[in-house]
Design an enzyme around this catalytic site. Structure first.
Site, PDB file in Angstrom:
ATOM      1  N   ASN A 112      51.706  51.902   7.315  1.00 49.47           N
ATOM      2  CA  ASN A 112      51.355  53.120   6.598  1.00 49.47           C
ATOM      3  C   ASN A 112      50.451  53.955   7.508  1.00 49.47           C
ATOM      4  OD1 ASN A 112      50.350  55.073   4.876  1.00 49.47           O
ATOM      5  ND2 ASN A 112      49.272  53.637   3.521  1.00 49.47           N
ATOM      6  N   LYS A 158      49.338  56.873   7.106  1.00 45.42           N
ATOM      7  CA  LYS A 158      48.440  57.764   6.349  1.00 45.42           C
ATOM      8  C   LYS A 158      48.434  59.176   6.962  1.00 45.42           C
ATOM      9  CE  LYS A 158      45.959  53.786   4.717  1.00 45.42           C
ATOM     10  NZ  LYS A 158      44.728  53.180   4.239  1.00 45.42           N
ATOM     11  N   HIS A 188      50.019  54.268  -4.007  1.00 48.93           N
ATOM     12  CA  HIS A 188      48.964  53.763  -3.119  1.00 48.93           C
ATOM     13  C   HIS A 188      47.600  54.048  -3.752  1.00 48.93           C
ATOM     14  CE1 HIS A 188      46.285  53.369   0.321  1.00 48.93           C
ATOM     15  NE2 HIS A 188      47.216  52.602   0.844  1.00 48.93           N
ATOM     16  N   GLU A 226      44.944  55.144  -2.591  1.00 50.09           N
ATOM     17  CA  GLU A 226      44.341  56.430  -2.211  1.00 50.09           C
ATOM     18  C   GLU A 226      44.937  57.563  -3.035  1.00 50.09           C
ATOM     19  OE1 GLU A 226      45.028  55.977   1.983  1.00 50.09           O
ATOM     20  OE2 GLU A 226      43.486  54.425   2.029  1.00 50.09           O
ATOM     21  N   GLU A 279      47.364  45.299  -2.923  1.00 50.24           N
ATOM     22  CA  GLU A 279      46.338  45.838  -2.038  1.00 50.24           C
ATOM     23  C   GLU A 279      45.007  45.942  -2.772  1.00 50.24           C
ATOM     24  OE1 GLU A 279      48.180  48.149   1.444  1.00 50.24           O
ATOM     25  OE2 GLU A 279      47.835  49.563  -0.171  1.00 50.24           O
ATOM     26  N   GLY A 328      40.895  49.458   4.610  1.00 55.47           N
ATOM     27  CA  GLY A 328      40.142  50.236   5.587  1.00 55.47           C
ATOM     28  C   GLY A 328      38.692  49.806   5.739  1.00 55.47           C
ATOM     29  N   SER A 378      43.225  45.684   5.449  1.00 52.40           N
ATOM     30  CA  SER A 378      42.643  45.181   6.695  1.00 52.40           C
ATOM     31  C   SER A 378      43.443  44.045   7.342  1.00 52.40           C
ATOM     32  CB  SER A 378      41.186  44.780   6.478  1.00 52.40           C
ATOM     33  OG  SER A 378      40.426  45.901   6.057  1.00 52.40           O
TER      34      SER A 378
HETATM   35  P1  PGA Z   1      44.270  49.129   6.069  1.00 50.89           P
HETATM   36  O1  PGA Z   1      45.142  49.965   5.016  1.00 50.89           O
HETATM   37  O2  PGA Z   1      45.215  48.169   6.747  1.00 50.89           O
HETATM   38  O3  PGA Z   1      43.725  50.161   7.019  1.00 50.89           O
HETATM   39  O4  PGA Z   1      43.215  48.417   5.316  1.00 50.89           O
HETATM   40  C1  PGA Z   1      46.144  49.359   4.240  1.00 50.89           C
HETATM   41  C2  PGA Z   1      46.757  50.363   3.310  1.00 50.89           C
HETATM   42  O5  PGA Z   1      46.050  51.262   2.838  1.00 50.89           O
HETATM   43  O6  PGA Z   1      47.965  50.296   3.015  1.00 50.89           O
END
Ligand code: PGA
Length: 257
Positions: free
Chosen positions: A9, A11, A97, A99, A169, A175, A215
């Site tokens: 992803n 982003k 997601h 976010e 997730e 993140g 992460s």
């Molecule tokens: P990250 O993000 O690996 O940077 O923690 C995962 C995601 O948001 O799908």
């Protein structure tokens, strides 16, 4: 047996030029990858989808969008439809997601509409579910995940369920560098699989793929993948570099269950 699936992803990172460069770098790295052992999906920003699709022509690397709207077309300024991402070369779309839920008002109801719209257009949804830190600390993890699954998938045809992908997730792990332990991931993945068994039967529950996200790095992918109910990963930060993403994919493809 469920085939491992690793998705990146990207982003809101990468200009078109940068996205082409990353996709080309990964294409070179994956030249010898055993695609019988792993599905790989790249999810760039909308602006880079067609160009990345072109880079991926004649490879076995899949392409996904990071979101879609649920209408096929119309006066919906700023939105992008499942047909449009399909036209741009996508086979997948990330839906719900955290976010999007956190910053853009996405709810289980909108997630539900988007899942149905994606399936109708032949797009495979990667449906994100997971609790935030407050919810985990209040012992509400299972309740939140159950809500996301039951309401997100409400009314979806049973025959479609096994084809979609669930990404667990935990929001507190996204993140933050704070990965869920393999035990924590397995516990929730097992909960999700049992819930799907209750809702849709043994076959769906045996076949549906559940990714872990939050992460994921080359250093922790093996331990996560070794858990019986972890079928892959949705990778954010570590998917933005050729070295780290290709290491994650290669390691994941080598885990035999
Ligand atoms: P990250 O993000 O690996 O940077 O923690 C995962 C995601 O948001 O799908």
């Amino acid at each position: 047996m469920r085939k491992t699936i690793i998705a990146g992803n990207w982003k809101m990172y990468k200009t078109i030029t940068e996205a082409i460069e990353l996709a080309n770098g990964l294409k070179r790295e994956f030249f010898k990858l055993d695609f019988a052992a792993v599905d790989v999906v790249l999810c760039p920003a909308f602006t880079a989808l067609s160009e990345v699709a072109e880079v991926l022509t004649e490879t076995e690397i899949g392409l996904g969008a990071q979101d879609i709207y649920w209408q096929e077309e119309g006066a919906f300024t700023g939105e992008v439809s499942p047909l449009m991402i399909k036209d741009a070369g996508c086979q997948y779309a990330i839906i719900g997601h955290s976010e999007r839920r956190q910053f853009f008002g996405e709810s289980n109801e909108t997630v539900n509409k988007k899942i149905k719209a994606a399936l109708k257009s032949g797009i495979i949804p990667i449906v994100c579910v997971g609790e935030n830190l407050q919810e985990r600390e209040a012992n509400k993890t299972f309740k939140v995940v159950e809500d996301h699954i039951n309401n997100g998938l409400a009314g979806v045809d049973v025959s479609d369920i096994a084809n979609l992908i669930i990404a667990y997730e935990p929001v507190w792990a996204i993140g933050t560098g704070k990965t869920a332990t393999p035990d924590q991931a397995q516990e929730v993945h097992k909960f999700i699989r049992d819930l799907l068994k209750k809702n849709y039967g043994q076959d769906v529950s045996d076949n549906i793929r559940i990714q872990y996200g939050g992460s994921v790095k080359p250093e922790n992918i093996m331990q996560l993948m070794e858990r019986p109910d972890v079928d892959g990963a949705l990778v954010g930060g570590a998917s933005l570099k050729v070295d780290s993403f290709s290491a994650i994919v290669t390691k994941a493809s080598e885990v035999v269950k």
